[in-house]
Enzyme design. Structure first.
Site, PDB file in Angstrom:
ATOM      1  N   CYS A  50      37.770 -77.061   4.252  1.00  0.00           N
ATOM      2  CA  CYS A  50      38.174 -75.666   4.816  1.00  0.00           C
ATOM      3  C   CYS A  50      36.864 -75.110   5.090  1.00  0.00           C
ATOM      4  O   CYS A  50      37.002 -74.284   5.989  1.00  0.00           O
ATOM      5  CB  CYS A  50      38.892 -75.043   3.727  1.00  0.00           C
ATOM      6  SG  CYS A  50      40.617 -75.437   3.122  1.00  0.00           S
ATOM      7  N   SER A 114      28.951 -75.008  -2.282  1.00  0.00           N
ATOM      8  CA  SER A 114      30.026 -74.519  -2.050  1.00  0.00           C
ATOM      9  C   SER A 114      30.386 -73.195  -1.969  1.00  0.00           C
ATOM     10  O   SER A 114      29.338 -72.332  -2.405  1.00  0.00           O
ATOM     11  CB  SER A 114      30.898 -74.987  -3.124  1.00  0.00           C
ATOM     12  OG  SER A 114      31.151 -76.397  -3.179  1.00  0.00           O
ATOM     13  N   PRO A 120      34.478 -78.151  -8.507  1.00  0.00           N
ATOM     14  CA  PRO A 120      34.527 -79.642  -8.698  1.00  0.00           C
ATOM     15  C   PRO A 120      35.248 -80.365  -7.601  1.00  0.00           C
ATOM     16  O   PRO A 120      35.229 -81.542  -7.212  1.00  0.00           O
ATOM     17  CB  PRO A 120      35.068 -79.582 -10.094  1.00  0.00           C
ATOM     18  CG  PRO A 120      36.047 -78.554 -10.148  1.00  0.00           C
ATOM     19  CD  PRO A 120      35.040 -77.447  -9.578  1.00  0.00           C
ATOM     20  N   GLN A 121      36.102 -79.652  -6.783  1.00  0.00           N
ATOM     21  CA  GLN A 121      36.798 -79.986  -6.005  1.00  0.00           C
ATOM     22  C   GLN A 121      36.078 -80.741  -4.778  1.00  0.00           C
ATOM     23  O   GLN A 121      36.681 -81.803  -4.245  1.00  0.00           O
ATOM     24  CB  GLN A 121      37.705 -78.858  -5.315  1.00  0.00           C
ATOM     25  CG  GLN A 121      38.719 -79.201  -4.247  1.00  0.00           C
ATOM     26  CD  GLN A 121      39.755 -78.164  -3.833  1.00  0.00           C
ATOM     27  OE1 GLN A 121      39.585 -76.919  -4.139  1.00  0.00           O
ATOM     28  NE2 GLN A 121      40.800 -78.249  -3.064  1.00  0.00           N
ATOM     29  N   GLN A 125      36.702 -84.663  -2.336  1.00  0.00           N
ATOM     30  CA  GLN A 125      36.801 -84.616  -0.748  1.00  0.00           C
ATOM     31  C   GLN A 125      35.602 -85.364  -0.403  1.00  0.00           C
ATOM     32  O   GLN A 125      35.662 -86.237   0.673  1.00  0.00           O
ATOM     33  CB  GLN A 125      36.650 -83.339  -0.196  1.00  0.00           C
ATOM     34  CG  GLN A 125      37.673 -82.165  -0.694  1.00  0.00           C
ATOM     35  CD  GLN A 125      37.584 -80.778  -0.625  1.00  0.00           C
ATOM     36  OE1 GLN A 125      36.569 -80.186  -0.546  1.00  0.00           O
ATOM     37  NE2 GLN A 125      38.461 -80.188  -0.178  1.00  0.00           N
ATOM     38  N   GLU A 204      45.920 -80.939  -2.548  1.00  0.00           N
ATOM     39  CA  GLU A 204      44.992 -80.835  -3.716  1.00  0.00           C
ATOM     40  C   GLU A 204      44.974 -79.261  -4.016  1.00  0.00           C
ATOM     41  O   GLU A 204      44.942 -78.766  -5.102  1.00  0.00           O
ATOM     42  CB  GLU A 204      43.617 -81.560  -3.523  1.00  0.00           C
ATOM     43  CG  GLU A 204      43.047 -81.478  -4.677  1.00  0.00           C
ATOM     44  CD  GLU A 204      41.628 -82.213  -4.707  1.00  0.00           C
ATOM     45  OE1 GLU A 204      40.839 -82.088  -5.329  1.00  0.00           O
ATOM     46  OE2 GLU A 204      41.263 -82.810  -3.596  1.00  0.00           O
ATOM     47  N   THR A 205      44.653 -78.553  -3.025  1.00  0.00           N
ATOM     48  CA  THR A 205      44.368 -77.098  -3.211  1.00  0.00           C
ATOM     49  C   THR A 205      45.719 -76.496  -3.735  1.00  0.00           C
ATOM     50  O   THR A 205      45.426 -75.640  -4.572  1.00  0.00           O
ATOM     51  CB  THR A 205      43.918 -76.560  -1.878  1.00  0.00           C
ATOM     52  OG1 THR A 205      42.832 -77.126  -1.469  1.00  0.00           O
ATOM     53  CG2 THR A 205      43.675 -74.851  -2.129  1.00  0.00           C
ATOM     54  N   ILE A 206      46.780 -76.653  -3.096  1.00  0.00           N
ATOM     55  CA  ILE A 206      48.043 -76.135  -3.703  1.00  0.00           C
ATOM     56  C   ILE A 206      48.196 -76.873  -5.035  1.00  0.00           C
ATOM     57  O   ILE A 206      48.695 -75.711  -6.020  1.00  0.00           O
ATOM     58  CB  ILE A 206      49.195 -76.439  -2.744  1.00  0.00           C
ATOM     59  CG1 ILE A 206      49.139 -75.694  -1.444  1.00  0.00           C
ATOM     60  CG2 ILE A 206      50.658 -76.207  -3.398  1.00  0.00           C
ATOM     61  CD1 ILE A 206      49.017 -74.162  -1.477  1.00  0.00           C
TER      62      ILE A 206
END
Length: 433
Positions: A50, A114, A120-121, A125, A204-206
């Site tokens: 994103c 970020s 941590p996401q 990715q 993953e975000t949802i």
């Protein structure tokens, strides 16, 4: 220049431009194919999220004399594949090479670059981006495997990110874009417990958004996704006793009519929620306040949605103020993380320099060994023939010295003629005279 990263992110480009240069899975495969066919690089890894689109390339055949030409070619390719104006892209594009490129990747994977510092996401990715490239080269082995250098860089990066998580406090709080979206909802509504919340997407975000909301006692949660099976799998992963409604996107209008909050993050290349769809929903809801948080890139919600009465519409870019608070809390930990990354990137770059000349070093050592064995064999033969031992050893040492210093001496003479003072200083330091 052998390793190059070029890209844009949330700091350098608007969401509108980031949408244009986002890589779908199909375009990613096309890009990897083009990069190899045009000999732009031996191998590449494409990171598209994103908040950033970055391409990591390795080409060992590029030297200092033509690195700028190579960079220009890469930038032109980047503009061409996305069909964006070159000058518009250049104004937002950044690039790093070699040591700086490796340091940049480690900072990205550790969450230091970020939108939310330390989230941590991004590590997952980066790993996924690497795995997709690795799978591509494995399936197309006729064009070559991923280069050792690029593979080593990413493996080193994963180890570094793990070290940052282990040795610093940067990951103690569960913060992410998903967390920021939930924080925004809690700021606008006094309580989320009795509200109807619609989540669009099942990635993953949802999943992260769902977990945050469930922890805050949300009762009216629904998930809409293109494929019901993926939404069902997400609900299973959440392992909650809370009832969660799921439905496909063709029933999206029904879900909007019940929703107080809409948080959307899909991989759709087109707008899913139009202004007209929201207006119809608001009429049915008698214009009760509706919060829409669109954290997808490209955007899922039509840009003019915020103009509708009682609709609060936010995109990824609007989350900046919420995120800034988290950044301030993590600055101290980030300084320690930067020190770790500086160490690890320098370590990788030292390996890279040695690896680049490993064949030269190996060949030189093999040549020296051949000389040693040849002279030793002759010396042993002379001793067997009864020649004087001291004389044989003197001759052996003299010839060995002469042959071993021949190539280095020639190299020094070449550097003297070329005026290469740095090379001479390095050489004199190495031999300590």
């Amino acid at each position: 220049m052998t390793i190059l990263v070029l890209g844009i992110n949330h700091k350098t480009a608007s969401v509108a431009l980031r949408e244009k240069v986002a890589f779908s899975d199909e375009k990613r495969l096309l890009a990897l194919k083009q990069i190899k066919q045009t000999q732009l690089a031996e191998s590449a890894v494409i990171l598209s999220t994103c908040n950033r689109t970055e391409v990591y390339l390795h080409n060992k055949n590029v030297g200092p004399q033509n690195d700028e030409v190579w960079l220009d070619s890469c930038v032109q390719w980047f503009a061409d594949i996305h069909q964006v104006d070159l000058e518009e892209l250049k104004s937002c594009l950044y690039s790093q090479q070699n040591l700086q490129a490796s340091r940049h990747l480690m900072r990205v994977a550790s969450g230091l670059d970020s939108l939310i510092l330390g989230e941590p996401q991004i590590l997952g990715q980066v790993k996924q981006a690497y795995q997709m490239s690795e799978e591509y080269y494995s399936l197309h082995s006729d064009i070559g495997m991923m280069s050792t250098e690029l593979s080593r860089l990413f493996q080193k990066t994963f180890a570094t990110a793990k070290r940052v998580r282990t040795e610093t406090h940067i990951g103690e709080s569960a913060v992410s874009v998903a967390y920021a979206a939930c924080s925004l909802a809690r700021q606008i509504f006094d309580s989320l417990r009795n509200l109807n919340i619609l989540l669009v997407g099942a990635g993953e975000t949802i999943e992260l958004v769902s977990r945050h909301l469930l922890r805050h006692g949300v009762n009216g949660l629904a998930i809409a996704n293109r494929t019901l099976s993926r939404a069902e799998k997400l609900v299973e992963k959440l392992e909650t006793t809370q009832k969660i409604d799921i439905f496909s996107l063709d029933r999206l209008s029904e879900g909007l009519k019940r929703a107080d909050i809409v948080i959307t993050s899909t991989g759709s290349p087109h707008v899913l929620i139009s202004r007209n769809l929201i207006e119809q929903a608001q009429q049915m809801r008698h214009y009760k306040p509706m919060l829409i948080v669109d954290i997808a890139v490209p955007r899922d919600v039509e840009e003019s949605a915020g103009e509708i009465e009682s609709v609060y519409h936010y995109t990824v870019d609007d989350l900046h103020n919420i995120i800034q608070y988290n950044i301030n809390q993590r600055e101290q930990a980030s300084q320690q993380a930067e020190h770790i990354i500086q160490q690890e990137s320098a370590d990788f770059f030292e390996w890279l320099k040695v690896h680049q000349f490993s064949n030269l070093i190996r060949n030189y050592r093999e040549s020296a060994e051949i000389i040693r064995q040849d002279l030793l064999e002759k010396a042993l033969q002379a001793l067997q023939n009864g020649e004087n031992t001291e004389q044989v050893l003197q001759e052996l040492s003299h010839k060995l010295t002469k042959k071993l210093i021949h190539q280095p001496t020639q190299a020094m003479q070449t550097m003297v003629k070329a005026g290469n003072t740095e090379g001479l200083q390095a050489f004199s330091h190495a031999v300590k005279f």
